[in-house]
Enzyme design. Structure first.
Site, mmCIF file in Angstrom:
data_model
loop_
_atom_site.group_PDB
_atom_site.id
_atom_site.type_symbol
_atom_site.label_atom_id
_atom_site.label_comp_id
_atom_site.label_asym_id
_atom_site.label_seq_id
_atom_site.Cartn_x
_atom_site.Cartn_y
_atom_site.Cartn_z
ATOM 1 N N GLY A 77 0.767 -1.231 0.000
ATOM 2 C CA GLY A 77 0.000 0.000 0.000
ATOM 3 C C GLY A 77 0.800 1.285 0.000
ATOM 4 N N GLN A 78 2.137 1.174 -0.065
ATOM 5 C CA GLN A 78 2.922 2.402 -0.143
ATOM 6 C C GLN A 78 2.602 3.151 -1.439
ATOM 7 O OE1 GLN A 78 4.039 -0.676 0.498
ATOM 8 N NE2 GLN A 78 5.803 -0.691 1.886
ATOM 9 N N ILE A 79 2.759 4.452 -1.419
ATOM 10 C CA ILE A 79 2.377 5.274 -2.577
ATOM 11 C C ILE A 79 3.020 4.765 -3.864
ATOM 12 C CG2 ILE A 79 2.594 7.572 -3.616
ATOM 13 C CD1 ILE A 79 2.231 8.775 -0.869
#
Length: 205
Positions: A77-79
């Protein structure tokens, strides 16, 4: 005649297989959820929370629930990793979107990410389960409070549910999965994927 009855038997008793995306921004608890699903629905004990590290890429989990085979795709879910989410949309029967309900300062980021997911044409009609996770922590908002905050207009034509859960101890998780299995079985999205795959009736695996 035998082949007719065998075909009917296979149609009724073969297990469905559904592909479910587990999405959400980083540190929402997606991988903890996946490991808890393994523990709840199979004989495979999931990783303890203190051994779970941030997902870079993809984690896969397979379980059986309500005579249905579920394949979960847990995506980082990191950018910088959210751009790969859409590569999995086309084959997904449904989406679980996990939100850290105890961290209001990140609700806006979660809302933005979720709205982008819902706008994508490759996920049209996919049922959505939004989990207000980390209910064990002080200050966690309820599922109703999270729903009011997100105020997602894109939900009008989609089957969806908000569920308060704790992926750490499993509270509320089975209720959400039971709902998801039920709606996937009768979803237009499921029928569309069957037709695309050239399959009629339950998908045998």
């Amino acid at each position: 005649m035998f082949s007719l009855f065998y075909g009917l038997w296979k149609y009724i008793f073969s297990k469905m297989e559904f592909h479910v995306l587990i999405l959400g921004i980083d540190k929402a608890g997606k991988t903890t959820l996946l490991e808890k699903l393994k523990a709840l629905y199979s004989n495979v004990e999931g990783l303890p929370p203190d051994r779970i590290v941030p997902t870079v890429g993809l984690n896969i989990g397979r379980v059986e629930a309500s005579n249905t085979k579920l394949v979960f795709w847990d995506l980082g879910g990191q950018i910088g990793l959210r751009t790969i989410w859409e590569k999995y949309y086309e084959e997904a029967h449904a989406v679980i979107f996990v939100i850290d309900a105890a961290c209001p300062s990140r609700f806006e980021d979660s809302k933005s990410a979720l709205e982008k997911v819902l706008r994508h044409e490759d996920l049209q009609g996919a049922p959505l389960l939004i989990l207000a996770n980390k209910q064990d922590l002080a200050g966690a908002v309820s599922a109703d409070e999270l729903s009011r905050y997100l105020d997602l207009k894109e939900l009008d034509e989609r089957q969806y549910m908000f569920e308060a859960v704790c992926a750490y101890d499993g509270m509320g998780v089975k209720d959400g999965i039971d709902w998801l299995v039920e709606v996937m079985e009768r979803s237009k999205r499921t029928e569309t994927l069957r037709v695309r795959a050239g399959v009629s009736g339950p998908v045998s695996v």
